[in-house]
Design an enzyme around this catalytic site. Structure first.
Site, PDB file in Angstrom:
ATOM      1  N   GLN A   1      -1.945 -19.845 -14.606  1.00 18.51           N
ATOM      2  CA  GLN A   1      -2.244 -18.412 -14.591  1.00 18.51           C
ATOM      3  C   GLN A   1      -3.409 -18.071 -15.497  1.00 18.51           C
ATOM      4  OE1 GLN A   1      -0.770 -15.862 -12.543  1.00 18.51           O
ATOM      5  NE2 GLN A   1      -0.447 -17.855 -11.609  1.00 18.51           N
TER       6      GLN A   1
ATOM      7  N   HIS B   1      17.261  29.694   7.926  1.00 16.58           N
ATOM      8  CA  HIS B   1      17.904  28.397   8.137  1.00 16.58           C
ATOM      9  C   HIS B   1      19.269  28.572   8.795  1.00 16.58           C
ATOM     10  CE1 HIS B   1      14.793  26.830   5.525  1.00 16.58           C
ATOM     11  NE2 HIS B   1      15.267  25.588   5.642  1.00 16.58           N
TER      12      HIS B   1
ATOM     13  N   SER C   1      -3.461 -11.089 -13.247  1.00 22.40           N
ATOM     14  CA  SER C   1      -2.276 -11.919 -13.061  1.00 22.40           C
ATOM     15  C   SER C   1      -1.666 -12.332 -14.392  1.00 22.40           C
ATOM     16  CB  SER C   1      -2.644 -13.157 -12.243  1.00 22.40           C
ATOM     17  OG  SER C   1      -1.486 -13.825 -11.818  1.00 22.40           O
TER      18      SER C   1
ATOM     19  N   GLN D   1     -15.794  -0.120  -5.605  1.00 19.77           N
ATOM     20  CA  GLN D   1     -16.521   0.486  -4.484  1.00 19.77           C
ATOM     21  C   GLN D   1     -15.866   0.134  -3.147  1.00 19.77           C
ATOM     22  OE1 GLN D   1     -17.723  -1.653  -6.717  1.00 19.77           O
ATOM     23  NE2 GLN D   1     -19.084  -3.201  -5.829  1.00 19.77           N
TER      24      GLN D   1
ATOM     25  N   TYR E   1      -7.618  -5.664   0.177  1.00 19.88           N
ATOM     26  CA  TYR E   1      -8.645  -6.061  -0.777  1.00 19.88           C
ATOM     27  C   TYR E   1      -8.390  -7.499  -1.202  1.00 19.88           C
ATOM     28  CZ  TYR E   1     -11.900  -6.431  -4.537  1.00 19.88           C
ATOM     29  OH  TYR E   1     -12.938  -6.864  -5.308  1.00 19.88           O
TER      30      TYR E   1
ATOM     31  N   GLU F   1      21.780  29.497  -0.651  1.00 19.64           N
ATOM     32  CA  GLU F   1      20.414  29.319  -1.186  1.00 19.64           C
ATOM     33  C   GLU F   1      19.509  30.495  -0.853  1.00 19.64           C
ATOM     34  OE1 GLU F   1      20.011  24.478  -1.473  1.00 19.64           O
ATOM     35  OE2 GLU F   1      18.929  25.508   0.112  1.00 19.64           O
TER      36      GLU F   1
ATOM     37  N   ASN G   1      -9.006  -6.845 -10.471  1.00 14.61           N
ATOM     38  CA  ASN G   1      -9.142  -6.653 -11.915  1.00 14.61           C
ATOM     39  C   ASN G   1      -8.809  -5.201 -12.278  1.00 14.61           C
ATOM     40  OD1 ASN G   1     -11.391  -5.117 -11.177  1.00 14.61           O
ATOM     41  ND2 ASN G   1     -12.850  -6.728 -11.674  1.00 14.61           N
TER      42      ASN G   1
ATOM     43  N   ASP H   1       2.424 -18.857  -5.029  1.00 14.38           N
ATOM     44  CA  ASP H   1       1.063 -18.351  -4.808  1.00 14.38           C
ATOM     45  C   ASP H   1       0.534 -18.739  -3.433  1.00 14.38           C
ATOM     46  OD1 ASP H   1       0.510 -16.869  -7.012  1.00 14.38           O
ATOM     47  OD2 ASP H   1      -0.704 -18.366  -8.033  1.00 14.38           O
TER      48      ASP H   1
ATOM     49  N   HIS I   1      -6.928 -17.803 -14.056  1.00 12.67           N
ATOM     50  CA  HIS I   1      -7.327 -16.706 -13.174  1.00 12.67           C
ATOM     51  C   HIS I   1      -8.507 -15.930 -13.762  1.00 12.67           C
ATOM     52  CE1 HIS I   1      -4.931 -16.273  -9.580  1.00 12.67           C
ATOM     53  NE2 HIS I   1      -3.850 -16.632 -10.236  1.00 12.67           N
TER      54      HIS I   1
END
Length: 432
Positions: A256, A416, A234, A187, A125, A411, A210, A357, A259
């Site tokens: 920053q 097993h 950020s 979306q 993204y 156990e 965001n 960055d 942003h």
């Protein structure tokens, strides 16, 4: 502009260090509705959300090869050279993260080892909108390629013309992104998580965003889709003593703050003089910024905290767990050694956060909102699965068989124990 707090008691630290947040219940309700709509209606929902949120009609979600060719012509040669330089540094740094796993013989005849396998399908993204973050493509697609991921697709919100920024398309093409789609926000996360007619489903989703994007990533994780981390708005924290240059510190804070309105910056200092000087310098530099309105909204939620000494400052910053931490102090290297909670640390007066960055080589996809207490930033490891292997000889099974059978019997898991005894004709009751 910046609110200054002088020597607040430790009891007040948790409140002071809180990040700006939305109403979580309302946020989750809104995002859940978006996820369900995409899951039910696929491409149609994506087009409807593009019209609703981005104010644009998107006829074809997939970016065509012709669009990529046209975009490359719009990117200046200087910017192309800068992107290539950054790509080389990022590849060099991340390439060293591939480790050859060794075969370990835990006891005679018992061999164990691990193998790193690239996640086959990953989705990236890339925020667009007011700041198209093409640099994030380098940070995600390059380690994906190093890891050996077979399919890498990218989603980013379209602009008012229904297109992606030319630098996004150029960078994606440069680093070998398989497929590019014009869709953003929660979306886009839904599309990559569940798949639509145009967008294939992926196994893991990467990338910052965001609070809507972050919330969507956390919600789809409940449906079995992995995510890199809850990377939200950020943030940067700066630690400055009396040797710090207020001009440098102010520039770092603003880098920053610009942003977006939901970003946060924090200055922690041992000097009241530095606190007031930086605050004044921030106001001067703010007026020169094209994105000063965004920065001003962020600064309104940001803080300057004056503490008694560097020990207290480091304690406070470890509690804050910043995404980015800049240390502008004398003996910055020694102070950096005391940092245990941070996404990425920038040491000294000439290490601005912006180099990380873009081009130093480290990854800028980092944990925010205090998640640096438990999460790492993105690396090659983020794009691989570690599969363990073991191989035993008959003698190896004989050496380890008694321990396995006794533990299985204790156990109450007889089958097993049988998996060993059937091979060795060695019943557990004869071992006790």
């Amino acid at each position: 502009m910046l609110t200054i707090y002088n020597n607040p008691p430790k009891a007040e630290w948790p409140n002071l260090l809180q990040r700006p947040t939305m109403d979580t219940a309302a946020l989750e309700a809104n995002v859940t509705g978006i996820l369900e709509s995409v899951k039910a209606n696929g491409d149609l929902a994506l087009r409807n959300f593009a019209l609703k949120f981005d104010k644009v009609t998107v006829d074809e979600l997939a970016v065509s090869q012709q669009e990529i060719i046209e975009a490359e012509k719009l990117v200046s040669d200087d910017l192309k050279a800068a992107i290539k330089q950054a790509a080389e540094n990022i590849e060099k740094f991340h390439g060293q993260q591939l480790v050859q796993e060794e075969v370990v013989e835990t006891m005679p005849g018992v061999q164990c080892w691990r193998k790193s396998v690239g996640i086959e399908k990953v989705g990236l993204y890339i925020p667009g909108g007011t700041a198209p973050l093409f640099s994030t493509i380098l940070m995600l697609a390059i380690p994906a390629a190093i890891a050996g991921c077979k399919e890498v697709l990218l989603c980013s919100p379209p602009n008012a013309e229904g297109k992606l920024h030319p630098a996004i398309l150029y960078t994606a093409s440069l680093v070998g992104v398989s497929k590019i789609f014009k869709t953003g926000g929660a979306q886009a996360i839904a599309a990559m998580a569940y798949g639509t007619e145009s967008i294939p489903q992926v196994y893991k989703i990467f990338g910052p965003g965001n609070q809507y994007v972050t919330c969507a990533k956390q919600l789809v994780q409940k449906d079995g889709v992995a995510i890199d981390m809850p990377a939200g708005p950020s943030e940067v924290a700066v630690l400055a003593d009396e040797t710090a240059d207020p001009i440098f510190v102010a520039a770092d804070l603003l880098s920053q703050a610009e942003h977006g309105a939901d970003s946060q910056v924090l200055l922690v200092t041992t000097s009241e003089t530095v606190a007031s000087s930086v605050s004044a310098e921030v106001e001067l530099q703010l007026e020169q910024l094209p994105r000063k309105d965004f920065a001003a909204q962020s600064l309104a939620k940001s803080k300057v905290i004056v503490v008694g000494d560097l020990k207290e400052a480091v304690e406070l910053l470890n509690q804050y767990a910043a995404e980015h931490l800049i240390i502008n102090c004398e003996n910055a290297d020694a102070i950096a050694e005391q940092v245990v909670n941070a996404g990425s640390v920038f040491i000294g007066n000439y290490s601005p956060e912006s180099v990380g960055d873009y081009a130093s080589g480290t990854n800028h996809t980092l944990p925010t909102n205090g998640y640096a207490k438990a999460y790492s930033g993105v690396s090659v490891d983020s794009f691989v699965k570690k599969i363990t292997f073991q191989k035993l000889t008959k003698a190896g099974l004989e050496n380890i068989g008694q321990a396995v059978q006794l533990m299985a019997a204790a156990e109450g898991l007889e089958a097993h124990a049988n998996a060993v005894s059937k091979r060795l004709d060695m019943r557990v009751e004869n071992l006790m």
